[in-house]
Design a protein around this motif. Structure first.
Motif, PDB file in Angstrom:
ATOM      1  N   ASP A   1      -8.390   0.552  -6.921  1.00  0.00           N
ATOM      2  CA  ASP A   1      -7.401   1.195  -7.783  1.00  0.00           C
ATOM      3  C   ASP A   1      -6.065   1.313  -7.069  1.00  0.00           C
ATOM      4  O   ASP A   1      -5.003   1.206  -7.659  1.00  0.00           O
ATOM      5  N   GLN A   2      -6.114   1.568  -5.778  1.00  0.00           N
ATOM      6  CA  GLN A   2      -4.890   1.773  -5.010  1.00  0.00           C
ATOM      7  C   GLN A   2      -5.205   1.520  -3.536  1.00  0.00           C
ATOM      8  O   GLN A   2      -6.320   1.796  -3.081  1.00  0.00           O
ATOM      9  N   ASN A   3      -4.210   1.005  -2.802  1.00  0.00           N
ATOM     10  CA  ASN A   3      -4.431   0.796  -1.376  1.00  0.00           C
ATOM     11  C   ASN A   3      -3.531   1.719  -0.566  1.00  0.00           C
ATOM     12  O   ASN A   3      -2.399   1.977  -0.932  1.00  0.00           O
TER      13      ASN A   3
ATOM     14  N   ALA B   1       0.849  -1.186   0.000  1.00  0.00           N
ATOM     15  CA  ALA B   1       0.000   0.000   0.000  1.00  0.00           C
ATOM     16  C   ALA B   1       0.889   1.243   0.000  1.00  0.00           C
ATOM     17  O   ALA B   1       2.079   1.161   0.310  1.00  0.00           O
ATOM     18  N   SER B   2       0.313   2.386  -0.367  1.00  0.00           N
ATOM     19  CA  SER B   2       1.058   3.645  -0.372  1.00  0.00           C
ATOM     20  C   SER B   2       0.673   4.460   0.851  1.00  0.00           C
ATOM     21  O   SER B   2      -0.471   4.401   1.306  1.00  0.00           O
ATOM     22  N   SER B   3       1.600   5.274   1.342  1.00  0.00           N
ATOM     23  CA  SER B   3       1.249   6.157   2.447  1.00  0.00           C
ATOM     24  C   SER B   3       0.192   7.135   1.946  1.00  0.00           C
ATOM     25  O   SER B   3       0.308   7.702   0.862  1.00  0.00           O
ATOM     26  N   TYR B   4      -0.862   7.308   2.724  1.00  0.00           N
ATOM     27  CA  TYR B   4      -1.987   8.163   2.292  1.00  0.00           C
ATOM     28  C   TYR B   4      -1.527   9.566   1.941  1.00  0.00           C
ATOM     29  O   TYR B   4      -2.107  10.223   1.080  1.00  0.00           O
ATOM     30  N   SER B   5      -0.466  10.021   2.604  1.00  0.00           N
ATOM     31  CA  SER B   5      -0.082  11.419   2.415  1.00  0.00           C
ATOM     32  C   SER B   5       0.559  11.652   1.045  1.00  0.00           C
ATOM     33  O   SER B   5       0.714  12.786   0.605  1.00  0.00           O
TER      34      SER B   5
END
Lengths: 254, 254
Positions: free
Chosen positions: B222-224, B190-194
């Motif tokens: 689409d993205q986590n 997953a990607s960091s939300y920021s």
């Protein structure tokens, strides 16, 4: 290993008193339930007086507990002892940690002004831990953090973050003196939080569920923040508000 | 105006059944307690069948309730009827709203995957309302939103935001089809939300307290996203996580 089959046993009666603040203060002990919390307490070096378990339970091999402290009991006695509806079959009687040391210095802090609900206080402490704060200061009259609802909602974070009780106005003055900017939270005469840059040092004040932060504290902060409401809700839950503000204020690069 | 002095009264017995899902489904009614929630229900045009009050209570003059629907009762009967420890002295029996209309189109949405705790579900709905979402979709098996704990934690927001139950995987496909980016929440891959910019349209998925979001849903997003943990906490409370992510994703200028 001891065995207790009756909820009328003297030890069980004594331990049940730990659900009340008075019982904890008198004995210097508190009770925690479930694997996760006990794991966290052991890891934090909290002293365990007794580990109470039902027969089906197998303790993790990493838990080093004296044979003499183990107490085997029945599911019904465990239910009687614990406050949760379906206890996990293991509970521990622990020593209350001696006073936590926290002094005003540069860092990141949460000040909690008269939040009532123990679940909210626990969740605030869990959030403070997640965002890596240096300390949490509760207004003097706040609920005891060894209240089992606080402990459960904190998911063990009460063992990770230094938490003290104190006079918030004094703490605000001290923080300002050492150069930590103090942010209140308010609906009026406040700036939208998103207009504020992340901070290397800060003390954020959150307040009572219904009344918010005490006016005197707001008058003494450096700046007061609000979270815009775009829908029809009147406000956010205090722990949710804390999450939004703390994660905004914390700068990832620091 | 009716008067009920005994908790053995047939109406009280019937109304107490509204604390269970089965009772609500059978009668098509639900029970709410306290001034604030009743105010919100009235404002939302929810039909009230009975307004039950103790003698000390004075109804706000803005509440238009037929005399025939008023029921006067004692504090002890009120306590028997209500689930809160100290009822506010007023409760209402309301009609369950007929099915909410929500179809996949551009906008901002929250998808809730198997969150267990009714308090968390209520707080998620309150947060969704505050941030101005266009709808909330609960996985089919989720707790009934007219459960009194959900209603209380939502602080009336269940009357403000369109809420439906459905198959989340189908909703994800529909959102993607109409051009709404779908964000899952996960600790791995997953990607960091920021790192994500605010979005004009989005659907955010939050999951079960212990297990998180179902893997199949994560595979279809689409993205986590994840929220970094800087301290020793293992995770954030699901409603706190929702607040951080929703307020980040929502662009103030849209």
């Amino acid at each position: 290993m001891k065995r207790i089959d009756s909820s009328k046993n003297e030890l069980i009666k004594q331990w049940k008193k730990l659900h009340k603040k008075r019982g904890r203060e008198k004995s210097g002990q508190f009770l925690i339930e479930g694997h996760h919390l006990i794991e966290e307490a052991l890891r934090a070096g909290i002293e365990v007086h007794a580990m109470i378990m039902t027969e089906e339970v197998i303790l993790p091999s990493s838990w080093v507990v004296d044979e003499g402290k183990l107490v085997l009991t029945t599911t019904s006695v465990m239910k009687e002892l614990c406050e949760t509806e379906s206890p996990q079959g293991v509970a521990a009687i622990c020593s209350l940690p001696t006073d936590t040391d926290l002094s005003p210095q540069l860092g990141k802090y949460l000040l909690i002004d008269r939040v009532q609900d123990p679940g909210n206080i626990g969740t605030l402490i869990r959030t403070a831990d997640a965002v890596g704060l240096d300390g949490v200061i509760l207004e003097k009259g706040s609920v005891d953090i060894y209240n089992s609802k606080v402990v459960r909602a904190s998911q063990g974070s009460i063992f990770h973050v230094p938490i003290v009780k104190g006079d918030l106005l004094e703490w605000i003055h001290e923080f300002k003196r050492v150069g930590v900017p103090v942010f209140g939270t308010a609906l009026e005469q406040a700036s939208s939080y998103s207009a504020i840059q992340p901070q290397k040092n800060f003390a954020l004040i959150l307040g009572n569920e219904g009344e918010g932060v005490n006016k005197e504290l707001l008058d003494n902060s450096d700046q007061n923040l609000y979270i815009p409401i775009y829908g029809q809700a009147e406000s956010l839950n205090v722990s949710v508000a804390a999450g939004i503000l703390l994660y905004h204020l914390r700068n990832e690069t620091f």
